[in-house]
Design a protein around this motif. Structure first.
Motif, PDB file in Angstrom:
ATOM      1  N   LEU A   1      51.298 -33.862 -46.351  1.00 47.77           N
ATOM      2  CA  LEU A   1      52.315 -32.435 -46.833  1.00 47.77           C
ATOM      3  C   LEU A   1      51.557 -31.282 -46.145  1.00 47.77           C
ATOM      4  CD1 LEU A   1      53.256 -32.959 -50.505  1.00 47.77           C
ATOM      5  CD2 LEU A   1      54.677 -32.700 -48.595  1.00 47.77           C
TER       6      LEU A   1
ATOM      7  N   ARG B   1      46.539 -45.809 -53.419  1.00 53.39           N
ATOM      8  CA  ARG B   1      46.904 -44.333 -53.054  1.00 53.39           C
ATOM      9  C   ARG B   1      47.679 -43.597 -54.056  1.00 53.39           C
ATOM     10  NH1 ARG B   1      46.245 -44.712 -46.882  1.00 53.39           N
ATOM     11  NH2 ARG B   1      47.409 -42.669 -46.962  1.00 53.39           N
TER      12      ARG B   1
ATOM     13  N   LEU C   1      58.415 -27.969 -51.311  1.00 49.66           N
ATOM     14  CA  LEU C   1      58.044 -28.940 -51.901  1.00 49.66           C
ATOM     15  C   LEU C   1      58.778 -29.790 -53.107  1.00 49.66           C
ATOM     16  CD1 LEU C   1      55.136 -30.965 -52.521  1.00 49.66           C
ATOM     17  CD2 LEU C   1      54.732 -29.156 -54.379  1.00 49.66           C
TER      18      LEU C   1
ATOM     19  N   GLN D   1      46.071 -28.310 -51.123  1.00 54.64           N
ATOM     20  CA  GLN D   1      47.430 -28.359 -50.273  1.00 54.64           C
ATOM     21  C   GLN D   1      48.022 -26.905 -49.882  1.00 54.64           C
ATOM     22  OE1 GLN D   1      49.752 -30.895 -52.549  1.00 54.64           O
ATOM     23  NE2 GLN D   1      49.452 -32.856 -50.987  1.00 54.64           N
TER      24      GLN D   1
ATOM     25  N   PRO E   1      40.390 -37.383 -49.719  1.00 58.49           N
ATOM     26  CA  PRO E   1      40.325 -38.699 -49.769  1.00 58.49           C
ATOM     27  C   PRO E   1      41.570 -39.374 -49.390  1.00 58.49           C
ATOM     28  CG  PRO E   1      40.372 -37.805 -51.773  1.00 58.49           C
ATOM     29  CD  PRO E   1      40.205 -36.631 -51.039  1.00 58.49           C
ATOM     30  N   THR E   2      41.656 -40.514 -49.371  1.00 58.60           N
ATOM     31  CA  THR E   2      43.028 -41.196 -49.000  1.00 58.60           C
ATOM     32  C   THR E   2      43.810 -40.997 -50.216  1.00 58.60           C
ATOM     33  OG1 THR E   2      41.759 -42.647 -47.919  1.00 58.60           O
ATOM     34  CG2 THR E   2      43.860 -43.664 -48.612  1.00 58.60           C
ATOM     35  N   GLY E   3      44.952 -40.908 -50.277  1.00 58.28           N
ATOM     36  CA  GLY E   3      46.114 -40.532 -51.311  1.00 58.28           C
ATOM     37  C   GLY E   3      45.807 -39.092 -51.560  1.00 58.28           C
TER      38      GLY E   3
ATOM     39  N   GLY F   1      46.819 -36.563 -50.181  1.00 57.52           N
ATOM     40  CA  GLY F   1      48.023 -35.680 -49.938  1.00 57.52           C
ATOM     41  C   GLY F   1      47.947 -34.917 -48.518  1.00 57.52           C
ATOM     42  N   LYS F   2      47.414 -35.558 -47.649  1.00 56.12           N
ATOM     43  CA  LYS F   2      47.097 -34.981 -46.254  1.00 56.12           C
ATOM     44  C   LYS F   2      48.359 -34.473 -45.522  1.00 56.12           C
ATOM     45  CE  LYS F   2      44.067 -37.720 -45.155  1.00 56.12           C
ATOM     46  NZ  LYS F   2      43.568 -38.314 -46.429  1.00 56.12           N
TER      47      LYS F   2
ATOM     48  N   ASP G   1      49.671 -47.261 -44.836  1.00 59.11           N
ATOM     49  CA  ASP G   1      49.818 -46.180 -45.817  1.00 59.11           C
ATOM     50  C   ASP G   1      50.608 -46.613 -47.043  1.00 59.11           C
ATOM     51  OD1 ASP G   1      49.819 -43.337 -45.763  1.00 59.11           O
ATOM     52  OD2 ASP G   1      51.658 -42.866 -44.519  1.00 59.11           O
TER      53      ASP G   1
ATOM     54  N   ARG H   1      48.896 -30.069 -55.011  1.00 52.04           N
ATOM     55  CA  ARG H   1      47.604 -30.541 -55.580  1.00 52.04           C
ATOM     56  C   ARG H   1      46.426 -30.040 -54.817  1.00 52.04           C
ATOM     57  NH1 ARG H   1      48.370 -36.901 -54.370  1.00 52.04           N
ATOM     58  NH2 ARG H   1      49.932 -37.550 -55.937  1.00 52.04           N
TER      59      ARG H   1
ATOM     60  N   TYR I   1      58.624 -32.707 -55.931  1.00 54.85           N
ATOM     61  CA  TYR I   1      57.497 -32.907 -56.733  1.00 54.85           C
ATOM     62  C   TYR I   1      57.138 -31.126 -57.339  1.00 54.85           C
ATOM     63  CZ  TYR I   1      55.749 -36.828 -54.104  1.00 54.85           C
ATOM     64  OH  TYR I   1      55.824 -38.059 -53.345  1.00 54.85           O
TER      65      TYR I   1
HETATM   66  P1  ADP Z   1      46.839 -39.196 -47.311  1.00 59.13           P
HETATM   67  O1  ADP Z   1      47.468 -39.150 -45.939  1.00 59.13           O
HETATM   68  O2  ADP Z   1      46.032 -38.182 -47.750  1.00 59.13           O
HETATM   69  O3  ADP Z   1      46.290 -40.400 -47.990  1.00 59.13           O
HETATM   70  P2  ADP Z   1      49.428 -38.985 -48.386  1.00 59.13           P
HETATM   71  O4  ADP Z   1      49.919 -37.714 -47.631  1.00 59.13           O
HETATM   72  O5  ADP Z   1      49.977 -40.153 -47.883  1.00 59.13           O
HETATM   73  O6  ADP Z   1      48.081 -39.160 -48.663  1.00 59.13           O
HETATM   74  O7  ADP Z   1      50.037 -38.695 -50.028  1.00 59.13           O
HETATM   75  C1  ADP Z   1      49.538 -39.560 -50.891  1.00 59.13           C
HETATM   76  C2  ADP Z   1      50.612 -39.742 -51.858  1.00 59.13           C
HETATM   77  O8  ADP Z   1      50.610 -38.722 -52.928  1.00 59.13           O
HETATM   78  C3  ADP Z   1      52.141 -39.839 -51.263  1.00 59.13           C
HETATM   79  O9  ADP Z   1      53.089 -40.739 -52.040  1.00 59.13           O
HETATM   80  C4  ADP Z   1      52.752 -38.444 -51.608  1.00 59.13           C
HETATM   81  O10 ADP Z   1      54.026 -38.226 -51.221  1.00 59.13           O
HETATM   82  C5  ADP Z   1      52.039 -37.938 -52.892  1.00 59.13           C
HETATM   83  N1  ADP Z   1      51.822 -36.609 -52.820  1.00 59.13           N
HETATM   84  C6  ADP Z   1      51.126 -35.747 -52.040  1.00 59.13           C
HETATM   85  N2  ADP Z   1      51.373 -34.522 -52.594  1.00 59.13           N
HETATM   86  C7  ADP Z   1      51.788 -34.383 -53.849  1.00 59.13           C
HETATM   87  C8  ADP Z   1      52.191 -33.408 -54.821  1.00 59.13           C
HETATM   88  N3  ADP Z   1      51.750 -32.271 -54.472  1.00 59.13           N
HETATM   89  N4  ADP Z   1      52.607 -33.963 -55.786  1.00 59.13           N
HETATM   90  C9  ADP Z   1      53.124 -35.367 -56.032  1.00 59.13           C
HETATM   91  N5  ADP Z   1      52.754 -36.333 -55.240  1.00 59.13           N
HETATM   92  C10 ADP Z   1      52.384 -35.967 -53.896  1.00 59.13           C
END
Ligand code: ADP
Ligand code: ZN
Length: 623
Positions: free
Chosen positions: A60, A335, A22, A35, A53-55, A57-58, A307, A32, A28
């Motif tokens: 990762l 997001r 990560l 995760q 929820p959307t945003g 961080g699914k 996205d 969060r 980062y």
């Molecule tokens: P989702 O698919 O759940 O809607 P994403 O996977 O697209 O969300 O992540 C949303 C945003 O948050 C992306 O820009 C991602 O890089 C960022 N993000 C995800 N995990 C972390 C983290 N642990 N720390 C900082 N940013 C993160």
């Protein structure tokens, strides 16, 4: 879309662990929410259902296990734009990712398949129909598989609002590769849908990771609809003049009219609906993803799986028919976690229209009842005088306290007793019917209440009714407002088959007899118009960022200009190069060397190596 040039692939050390990846690759500082737990579970070979929820961080949650487990991770995703952007983002990070969908020509597809067989890929994104085809199955037989990730997993539910038949067939993955772990991910699923996902796609013993649905950075607002389009224009001009946003309208016609209206007022507004030619739709989508300050005006078909992190507002000109729909559509705002708004104009016509769509629809009785109760929940949210977020979360089974970041929390509406007015209205409906043996629509009832001398009033002799003119002290708008609330609560019915005439219901009697009291929501007096970021409440709102001073703002704009150029050169959306949040952080921190730059959230090793010098030069020039 051209694939972005592949940088030197990242090589994983033997000591690779999730947190190191990560930090080194994504830049980062920490995980969060859940995760890390999801990642550990998948790396250990378990199945998982992930609700975030959307945003949240699914991505990762499966991208990191894909790197840690030997072999190829297959990601199933229903939307092509989403796939392209995720793969572009992974390649920007220096990862070995590719996609297989209908956009690839035969030669490129063959090349990707070859790479997969030779073990040169860590992640392969596939459209479901591509995966389910004989050739897709054969390819997977020839690869060593690390895991399956099934994104937008609620599409498997026949009862859901996004059912996709191909998703149902994904059951075959479990039969063919029982030993390969599977993760199903979604941002929207009520309890029955969750059960269905597990039952169809996962091992019965799969673990569920359910995060809070709260989106604290989204401010929910519902305004009285008077002239919806004019209100929308004003909202965008006042609060989001240079932001990207999405406007939802119900019909294709109104999508085109609203887009034209906004464009005529100088906004970069584009229409998007299923009736437009595919290439035009694709062009509008690319502009929305790649450019700044584009407003997409669309039917609700638009947006799933898109996205784009920096959508600053989602506006509804027509009310969605369920809270799930509202939550999903508004969830496309913010997001990136920065402040965003969900704005909706809502009026009597919305209630009437949605009820009509259900009543005149072709569904069977059971389905109509279900749709009606979903609509009633949505109406209660729109009519609410208390915290909208509390109601929204309660719908998904979560308890919470008033949020301080919705219209009702920020400017509590007054709640006045309107029982007497409701009685006047209902008895006018009753008396008109009694006198003329037929029922009348809202406009006439309001004329009688207000004592207006119209032809129709004369013709039916309604000026002789005892209720004629008893409501002259209220405006037509006030009466419509009251009527809307009565219709929303089933205290009056609108007969869609007969000219929208009003009829009393069983429950009307309780009001007439005085055993049921009616409260009326009165909007708070209009406060001085608040610009986003300048409103006192916005500063305290979750997700709020410090305002950039003029000096830093100039650097931020310079960084955005540089980012646009790189994005064009690589054929990827701007946010794939760096999200706004990272550029803001750079503008504020003004790093002086690569090490300081690397300390900024969102700058990993690969991006430091590729872009570090250019960024430091820009910071130096603007020093
Ligand atoms: P989702 O698919 O759940 O809607 P994403 O996977 O697209 O969300 O992540 C949303 C945003 O948050 C992306 O820009 C991602 O890089 C960022 N993000 C995800 N995990 C972390 C983290 N642990 N720390 C900082 N940013 C993160
Ligand atoms: Zn609130």
């Amino acid at each position: 879309m051209p694939q972005s040039p592949s940088p030197t692939p990242v090589t994983l050390g033997a000591a690779a662990d999730p947190l190191r990846l990560l930090q080194d690759i994504w830049g980062y500082p920490g995980f969060r929410g859940q995760q890390q737990a999801v990642i550990d579970h998948l790396v250990g070979g378990g199945d998982a259902l992930v609700l975030m929820p959307t945003g949240g961080g699914k991505s990762l949650c499966f991208q990191i296990p894909a790197l840690l487990r030997p072999g190829l991770a297959v990601v199933v995703s229903p939307l092509i734009a989403l796939m392209q952007d995720q793969v572009a983002a992974l390649r920007e990070l220096g990862l070995r990712a590719a996609l297989l969908n209908s956009t690839l020509d035969a030669a490129s597809a063959r090349q990707v398949q070859e790479q997969a067989r030779r073990g040169e890929l860590d992640l392969l994104y596939m459209a479901p129909e591509r995966l389910l085809a004989e050739s897709g199955m054969r390819l997977l037989e020839q690869c060593r598989l690390a895991l399956f990730a099934i994104d937008e997993a609620h599409c498997v539910s026949q009862w859901g609002h996004d059912f996709r038949p191909e998703y149902g067939q994904l059951e075959i993955l479990r039969e063919r590769w029982p030993q390969v772990p599977r993760v199903a991910l979604t941002a929207t699923a009520d309890i029955p849908t969750r059960d269905e996902i597990v039952q169809r796609l996962l091992d019965p013993g799969a673990r569920s990771f359910v995060s809070s649905f709260d989106r604290p950075n989204i401010r929910y607002r519902v305004v009285e609809k008077r002239d919806g389009r004019a209100q929308l224009l004003q909202f965008i001009r006042d609060e989001h003049p240079s932001d990207c946003g999405v406007v939802y309208a119900l019909s294709r016609n109104s999508v085109e009219e609203v887009a034209a209206m906004l464009a005529a007022h100088g906004l970069k507004a584009l229409p998007y609906h299923a009736g437009l030619p595919a290439d035009l739709r694709q062009r509008h989508l690319r502009r929305f993803l790649d450019e700044d300050a584009v407003v997409m005006v669309a039917t609700i078909a638009f947006g799933m799986g898109i996205d784009k992190p920096d959508v600053r507002f989602v506006a509804h000109l027509d009310m969605p028919r369920s809270i799930e729909g509202y939550f999903q559509e508004t969830g496309r705002a913010g997001r990136d976690g920065l402040p965003a708004q969900a704005w909706m104009a809502y009026g009597l016509a919305d209630v009437v229209q949605q009820r009509r769509l259900i009543e005149l629809g072709e569904a069977d009785e059971a389905h109509k009842r279900l749709s009606s109760s979903k609509l009633d929940a949505m109406l209660a949210l729109a009519e609410a005088a208390d915290c909208r977020r509390v109601r929204l979360l309660a719908y998904f089974g979560e308890q919470s306290a008033p949020c301080g970041n919705c219209d009702n929390c920020l400017q509590p509406p007054q709640w006045v007793d309107a029982t007497q007015q409701a009685q006047k209205l209902l008895s006018t409906v009753y008396r008109c019917r009694q006198a003329s043996s037929s029922s009348f629509a809202a406009a006439h009832i309001i004329d009688v209440l207000r004592g207006r001398d119209t032809d129709k009033v004369r013709r039916f002799g309604h000026h002789r009714l005892s209720t004629f003119g008893i409501g002259a002290d209220c405006s037509e708008q006030d009466w419509r407002l009251l009527l809307r609330q009565l219709v929303a609560q089933h205290l009056v019915e609108v007969d869609h088959l007969h000219f929208n005439v009003l009829r009393l219901t069983e429950a009307s009697r309780e009001v007439l007899r005085g055993t049921r009291r009616i409260g009326l929501r009165k909007a708070a007096p209009k406060a001085a118009r608040a610009r986003r970021g300048h409103a006192p409440a916005a500063a305290a709102a979750p997700g709020a960022q410090p305002e950039l001073g003029a000096h830093d703002a100039a650097l931020f704009e310079a960084l955005r200009g540089w980012r646009s150029a790189i994005a064009r050169e690589h054929g990827v959306p701007a946010y794939v190069v760096f999200p706004d949040a990272t550029l803001r952080a750079i503008a504020l921190a003004r790093p002086r060397d690569l090490q300081q730059l690397r300390g900024i959230s969102g700058v990993g090793d690969s991006k430091r190596d590729r872009y570090g010098e250019a960024l430091l030069r820009l910071v130096g020039e603007q020093g």
